[in-house]
Enzyme design. Structure first.
Site, PDB file in Angstrom:
ATOM      1  N   ASP A  34       0.822  -1.209   0.000  1.00  0.00           N
ATOM      2  CA  ASP A  34       0.000   0.000   0.000  1.00  0.00           C
ATOM      3  C   ASP A  34       0.862   1.267   0.000  1.00  0.00           C
ATOM      4  O   ASP A  34       2.023   1.246   0.414  1.00  0.00           O
ATOM      5  CB  ASP A  34      -0.867   0.058   1.269  1.00  0.00           C
ATOM      6  CG  ASP A  34      -1.945  -1.016   1.299  1.00  0.00           C
ATOM      7  OD1 ASP A  34      -1.998  -1.843   0.366  1.00  0.00           O
ATOM      8  OD2 ASP A  34      -2.720  -1.020   2.265  1.00  0.00           O
ATOM      9  N   ASP A  35       0.240   2.359  -0.400  1.00  0.00           N
ATOM     10  CA  ASP A  35       0.730   3.744  -0.225  1.00  0.00           C
ATOM     11  C   ASP A  35       1.811   4.171  -1.219  1.00  0.00           C
ATOM     12  O   ASP A  35       2.316   5.285  -1.115  1.00  0.00           O
ATOM     13  CB  ASP A  35       1.256   3.999   1.204  1.00  0.00           C
ATOM     14  CG  ASP A  35       0.160   3.854   2.258  1.00  0.00           C
ATOM     15  OD1 ASP A  35      -0.991   3.572   1.875  1.00  0.00           O
ATOM     16  OD2 ASP A  35       0.468   4.010   3.450  1.00  0.00           O
ATOM     17  N   HIS A  85      -6.196   3.054  -3.886  1.00  0.00           N
ATOM     18  CA  HIS A  85      -6.101   3.252  -2.424  1.00  0.00           C
ATOM     19  C   HIS A  85      -6.474   4.705  -2.090  1.00  0.00           C
ATOM     20  O   HIS A  85      -6.026   5.235  -1.083  1.00  0.00           O
ATOM     21  CB  HIS A  85      -4.671   2.903  -1.981  1.00  0.00           C
ATOM     22  CG  HIS A  85      -4.481   2.733  -0.504  1.00  0.00           C
ATOM     23  ND1 HIS A  85      -5.326   2.013   0.294  1.00  0.00           N
ATOM     24  CD2 HIS A  85      -3.520   3.196   0.337  1.00  0.00           C
ATOM     25  CE1 HIS A  85      -4.892   2.038   1.549  1.00  0.00           C
ATOM     26  NE2 HIS A  85      -3.805   2.761   1.605  1.00  0.00           N
ATOM     27  N   HIS A  89      -5.092   9.395   0.442  1.00  0.00           N
ATOM     28  CA  HIS A  89      -5.106   8.588   1.669  1.00  0.00           C
ATOM     29  C   HIS A  89      -6.183   9.108   2.621  1.00  0.00           C
ATOM     30  O   HIS A  89      -5.935   9.394   3.795  1.00  0.00           O
ATOM     31  CB  HIS A  89      -3.733   8.567   2.352  1.00  0.00           C
ATOM     32  CG  HIS A  89      -3.461   7.256   3.039  1.00  0.00           C
ATOM     33  ND1 HIS A  89      -3.523   7.097   4.395  1.00  0.00           N
ATOM     34  CD2 HIS A  89      -3.167   6.036   2.539  1.00  0.00           C
ATOM     35  CE1 HIS A  89      -3.258   5.826   4.712  1.00  0.00           C
ATOM     36  NE2 HIS A  89      -3.043   5.167   3.591  1.00  0.00           N
ATOM     37  N   TYR A 120      -6.494   3.098   6.076  1.00  0.00           N
ATOM     38  CA  TYR A 120      -6.699   2.911   7.524  1.00  0.00           C
ATOM     39  C   TYR A 120      -7.807   1.907   7.846  1.00  0.00           C
ATOM     40  O   TYR A 120      -8.149   1.724   9.009  1.00  0.00           O
ATOM     41  CB  TYR A 120      -7.066   4.224   8.242  1.00  0.00           C
ATOM     42  CG  TYR A 120      -6.213   5.412   7.926  1.00  0.00           C
ATOM     43  CD1 TYR A 120      -4.955   5.556   8.511  1.00  0.00           C
ATOM     44  CD2 TYR A 120      -6.648   6.401   7.055  1.00  0.00           C
ATOM     45  CE1 TYR A 120      -4.164   6.664   8.230  1.00  0.00           C
ATOM     46  CE2 TYR A 120      -5.867   7.510   6.768  1.00  0.00           C
ATOM     47  CZ  TYR A 120      -4.626   7.628   7.362  1.00  0.00           C
ATOM     48  OH  TYR A 120      -3.861   8.733   7.084  1.00  0.00           O
ATOM     49  N   HIS A 173       3.794  -2.349   2.889  1.00  0.00           N
ATOM     50  CA  HIS A 173       3.790  -0.995   2.321  1.00  0.00           C
ATOM     51  C   HIS A 173       5.057  -0.756   1.490  1.00  0.00           C
ATOM     52  O   HIS A 173       6.147  -1.132   1.923  1.00  0.00           O
ATOM     53  CB  HIS A 173       3.735   0.056   3.435  1.00  0.00           C
ATOM     54  CG  HIS A 173       2.438   0.057   4.185  1.00  0.00           C
ATOM     55  ND1 HIS A 173       2.157  -0.859   5.173  1.00  0.00           N
ATOM     56  CD2 HIS A 173       1.341   0.850   4.072  1.00  0.00           C
ATOM     57  CE1 HIS A 173       0.937  -0.628   5.644  1.00  0.00           C
ATOM     58  NE2 HIS A 173       0.420   0.404   4.996  1.00  0.00           N
TER      59      HIS A 173
HETATM   60 ZN   LIG Z   1      -2.551   3.210   3.250  1.00  0.00          ZN
END
Ligand SMILES: [Zn+2]
Length: 205
Positions: A34-35, A85, A89, A120, A173
Site C-alpha cells: 500500500d501507499d 487506495h 489517503h 486505515y 507498504h
Molecule cells: Zn494506506
C-alpha cells in the site's frame, strides 16, 4: 498478526474480501503493498519479487501515481496488479459518502482497476456499499505493521511468518515510512514462503 474480523464486522461489511481461504488451494499467498509508488522503495520491491518469480498487488495512491508515473508503470510492466487506495489517503470517518467516493474518483484518473482498499480500514458501511458497486474491496488477514517504528524488524517479519497460510492476504507498504522494515522483511519473507512451498500471486478478479 492475524486479523480475523468479528462476525458483526462481516455483517456490517458483507462485500469486503478478507482472505482467499480455499480448501482446494494449499499454495497461493497474496502479498499486497500500500501507499506507493515511491521511487526509493517500489523499484527495489519489484526487484526482490522478480528474483523469486513472485507476483503481488499494489494499492497505489493517486497523488503518488501523479507524481511518479514512470514508477507506477513499472509495476504493471513487471506483471503485478494494481488497486485504488484513494487519491490522498483519505479517512472515511467524518466525511460524507460523496466526498469520500470523490477521492477514489480522483485516483481513478491515474489508476484503472476494479480493486480497492480503503486507507486505515476506516470507513462507514454506506461508503463501502457505494464503492463496492464499482470495485472489489480487498482487506487482509495478515497485518505486518511494517510502517511502525515501535517494533523491531525481526518482530515485523514474525508478524507474518507466524500466521501466514494458503489464501492469506498479507498487508505490506512500499512507502518511505516502511522502508527500513520492508528492506529487512521482504527478502526473508520471500525466502520463507519459497521454502514452505507457497506461491505468491497477484489478486485478479
Ligand atoms: Zn494506506
Amino acid at each position: 498478526m492475524r486479523f480475523r474480523p468479528p462476525k458483526f464486522i462481516k455483517r456490517l461489511y458483507p462485500s469486503i474480501i478478507w482472505n482467499f481461504y480455499n480448501d482446494d488451494d494449499k499454495t497461493s499467498v497474496y502479498l499486497t503493498f500500500d501507499d506507493g509508488p515511491n521511487p526509493d522503495v517500489t523499484p527495489w520491491v519489484l526487484e526482490q519479487l522478480e528474483k523469486y518469480n513472485a507476483k503481488a498487488t499494489f494499492f497505489c495512491l493517486g497523488k503518488n501515481v501523479e507524481q511518479y508515473p514512470e514508477v507506477f508503470k513499472m509495476i504493471s510492466e513487471h506483471g503485478h496488479s494494481v488497486g485504488n487506495h484513494s487519491y490522498s489517503h483519505v479517512k472515511g470517518f467524518g466525511l460524507s459518502v460523496g466526498r469520500y467516493v470523490e477521492d477514489f474518483d480522483f485516483a481513478e484518473e491515474f489508476i484503472q482497476t476494479n480493486l480497492l482498499r480503503p486507507p486505515y480500514a476506516r470507513c462507514t458501511p454506506l461508503q463501502i456499499k457505494m464503492l463496492s458497486q464499482r470495485f472489489h474491496i480487498i482487506m487482509m488477514d495478515i497485518v505486518s505493521r511494517d510502517y511502525s517504528n515501535k517494533i523491531s524488524r525481526q518482530h515485523c517479519l514474525k508478524n507474518i511468518t507466524k500466521y501466514v497460510q494458503a489464501g492469506s492476504i498479507v498487508g505490506l507498504h512500499d512507502s518511505k515510512k516502511s522502508e527500513k522494515n520492508i528492506k529487512y522483511v521482504l527478502p526473508r519473507l520471500l525466502e520463507f514462503l519459497k521454502e514452505k512451498g507457497f506461491e505468491c500471486k497477484s489478486i485478479i478478479l
